[in-house]
Scaffold this motif. Sequence first.
Motif, PDB file in Angstrom:
ATOM      1  N   GLU A 204      44.747 -28.957  15.150  1.00  0.00           N
ATOM      2  CA  GLU A 204      45.109 -28.636  13.770  1.00  0.00           C
ATOM      3  C   GLU A 204      45.829 -27.302  13.623  1.00  0.00           C
ATOM      4  N   PRO A 205      46.974 -27.121  14.284  1.00  0.00           N
ATOM      5  CA  PRO A 205      47.713 -25.875  14.077  1.00  0.00           C
ATOM      6  C   PRO A 205      48.371 -25.859  12.703  1.00  0.00           C
ATOM      7  N   THR A 206      48.584 -24.664  12.173  1.00  0.00           N
ATOM      8  CA  THR A 206      49.325 -24.492  10.929  1.00  0.00           C
ATOM      9  C   THR A 206      50.687 -23.902  11.295  1.00  0.00           C
ATOM     10  N   ILE A 207      51.744 -24.674  11.054  1.00  0.00           N
ATOM     11  CA  ILE A 207      53.105 -24.241  11.379  1.00  0.00           C
ATOM     12  C   ILE A 207      53.946 -24.495  10.136  1.00  0.00           C
ATOM     13  N   MET A 208      54.374 -23.442   9.480  1.00  0.00           N
ATOM     14  CA  MET A 208      55.071 -23.615   8.218  1.00  0.00           C
ATOM     15  C   MET A 208      56.131 -22.536   8.031  1.00  0.00           C
ATOM     16  N   ARG A 209      57.127 -22.883   7.244  1.00  0.00           N
ATOM     17  CA  ARG A 209      58.227 -21.966   6.959  1.00  0.00           C
ATOM     18  C   ARG A 209      57.827 -20.999   5.861  1.00  0.00           C
ATOM     19  N   GLN A 210      58.234 -19.742   6.035  1.00  0.00           N
ATOM     20  CA  GLN A 210      58.020 -18.728   5.009  1.00  0.00           C
ATOM     21  C   GLN A 210      59.336 -18.017   4.747  1.00  0.00           C
ATOM     22  N   GLY A 211      59.824 -18.145   3.525  1.00  0.00           N
ATOM     23  CA  GLY A 211      61.085 -17.501   3.195  1.00  0.00           C
ATOM     24  C   GLY A 211      62.255 -18.190   3.865  1.00  0.00           C
ATOM     25  N   ALA A 212      63.360 -17.454   4.005  1.00  0.00           N
ATOM     26  CA  ALA A 212      64.591 -18.039   4.515  1.00  0.00           C
ATOM     27  C   ALA A 212      64.579 -18.236   6.020  1.00  0.00           C
ATOM     28  N   ASP A 213      64.008 -17.289   6.778  1.00  0.00           N
ATOM     29  CA  ASP A 213      64.149 -17.347   8.236  1.00  0.00           C
ATOM     30  C   ASP A 213      62.873 -16.981   8.983  1.00  0.00           C
ATOM     31  N   ARG A 214      61.719 -17.164   8.352  1.00  0.00           N
ATOM     32  CA  ARG A 214      60.462 -16.822   9.008  1.00  0.00           C
ATOM     33  C   ARG A 214      59.565 -18.054   9.143  1.00  0.00           C
ATOM     34  N   ILE A 215      58.753 -18.037  10.203  1.00  0.00           N
ATOM     35  CA  ILE A 215      57.852 -19.155  10.491  1.00  0.00           C
ATOM     36  C   ILE A 215      56.455 -18.599  10.734  1.00  0.00           C
ATOM     37  N   LEU A 216      55.478 -19.162  10.031  1.00  0.00           N
ATOM     38  CA  LEU A 216      54.073 -18.783  10.202  1.00  0.00           C
ATOM     39  C   LEU A 216      53.418 -19.772  11.159  1.00  0.00           C
ATOM     40  N   ILE A 217      52.736 -19.242  12.180  1.00  0.00           N
ATOM     41  CA  ILE A 217      52.093 -20.082  13.189  1.00  0.00           C
ATOM     42  C   ILE A 217      50.649 -19.636  13.327  1.00  0.00           C
ATOM     43  N   GLN A 218      49.715 -20.541  13.077  1.00  0.00           N
ATOM     44  CA  GLN A 218      48.287 -20.269  13.247  1.00  0.00           C
ATOM     45  C   GLN A 218      47.690 -21.392  14.091  1.00  0.00           C
ATOM     46  N   VAL A 219      47.101 -21.029  15.223  1.00  0.00           N
ATOM     47  CA  VAL A 219      46.568 -22.031  16.148  1.00  0.00           C
ATOM     48  C   VAL A 219      45.101 -21.723  16.434  1.00  0.00           C
ATOM     49  N   PRO A 220      44.168 -22.498  15.862  1.00  0.00           N
ATOM     50  CA  PRO A 220      42.742 -22.289  16.157  1.00  0.00           C
ATOM     51  C   PRO A 220      42.430 -22.642  17.611  1.00  0.00           C
ATOM     52  N   GLY A 221      41.469 -21.922  18.187  1.00  0.00           N
ATOM     53  CA  GLY A 221      40.963 -22.272  19.503  1.00  0.00           C
ATOM     54  C   GLY A 221      41.739 -21.717  20.673  1.00  0.00           C
TER      55      GLY A 221
END
Length: 554
Positions: A204-221
């Motif tokens: 269940e990673p969280t991979i999402m776009r933020q703004g024009a050119d940024r990417i948020l990546i959250q990986v549990p475990g």
Amino acid sequence: MLQIPAWKRVLILGLIALGLLFAAPNLFYNRVEQHNDAITKMERTGVETPEDLAAKSGWPDWLPSGLVNLGLDLRGGAHLLGEVHVADVYKARMDSLWPELRDALVAQRGTIGAVRRVTAPEGQLIVEIANADQIAKAVEIARGLATPVASISGAGSTDLDIKGAGNRLTVQLSDAEKAATDDRTVQQSLEIIRRRIDEVGTREPTIMRQGADRILIQVPGIGSAEELKKLIGTTAKLTFNPVVTRGTDANARVSAGQVVLPSMDEPGVYYTLEESPVVTGEDLTDARPSFDQNGQPSVDFRFGPAGAKRFGAYTSSNIGQPFAIVLDNQVISAPVIRQAITTGSGQISGSMDVESSTRLSVLLRAGALPAEMTFLEERTIGPELGQDSIEAGRLSAIIATVAVVAYMIASYGLFGVFAAVAVITNVILILSIMSMMGATLTLPGIAGIVLTVGTAVDANVIIYERIREELRRGKRVAKAIDDGFNEAMSAIIDANVTTFIAAMVMFFLGSGPVKGFAVTLTIGLVTSVFTAIFLTRLLIVLWLDLRKPKELVL
């Protein structure tokens, strides 16, 4: 009437039993998780090890095995915020355009004269022609290579901005194409990062776009932010380039369209290469870790039909010449072409161990990031902190449940006990639905469950107060209870619909923690209405059938 048909009683109790069944795996979280991981690993690799078989047998296959996935703040893991260098793609586009533009101009050499590429700013392609008076002809030829912009906002525009002055032709991407390219680059980066993370089986990673050119990546475990950066921070750009010369000068002078790159295995050795590759990693269809003829770790790769055809044609016409295998601007090897390679497959070997060959194969299968990424923010959340969050959430949920149950029993006696059963069942149903959905539980999600525990009895309070009013009017017990449920229905529905609307707004417009809160709140609203209206009513009806009371003190 207050009576509930037998089929409806069976349906209510059956739904609750299913809820208990699907929530049960969460009581044996580690065992079920290992069971699921073993199945996933065996399906992905096709290999059944004794350890995997033992983990698989730890939970019966015939029982549900869905779990509530724990988010980053509960399990621990890594958090990264990356910025995509979208401008890198402009240069790559100009480099790939140069061979096609050169061939088109050379075909008109009799008119425009000799053609050569000269040094230009990043993202521009500047070409000099011998006959300056034919610059308009050169511009016309270049415009013939332009294509419409593939976006709604760029409708009617072409992808190239072409200008001619003196004997120089300047080509760069148009503003509309830059905007479309930026969006495609970020979307492509999102997809490639998602594929790379999915390849290693993270949950269940969280991979999402933020703004024009940024990417948020959250990986549990995952162990740490550094480990995550190693997985996704490498461009893994594989190319096969013609070799011009081999030497030891890192600052050797080169012509336009050429580049000097270091050797990975030979310190102090540098290769001058044609910048435009014959084929790239995008032409790969598969890459697997393997071993070479000396038993050393390597990576076997295979091209698709188009890449195999281009590679076969190049090797057929360049027998006896070296070509370079380049990974992330380092020459892995530069073998001499002994014969035409028309099979579309090959092998990368060099200074690597089993772990690095496995990681390289994952990166190549997922594809190359279209542009470099800089990490602006990185955090590692240890599993101990996550466990502390779980304990705090569990404690708060228990305290909230006990307090609500005590209040309801103190206020409504036996009917308060019925409400308490409904509240506890409500929490179990929330967990069962989240398990079936594979939803992720975060710390704000626990807050949503705690809030649901507090509000789950609202419907019961409304119903019981209506029953009290009906009893004061002198109605019989069964009639007062039936009217109390019927009269309270509209108020219950109105209250929950308005809360549901607010939860939907939070889910669709919020992000991260807000969404986690909205998910559990929404599920809790549905289950609390079910338990308050149907389960509580069923418990009261069963009590009435058993005791048949003449009076009711509420």
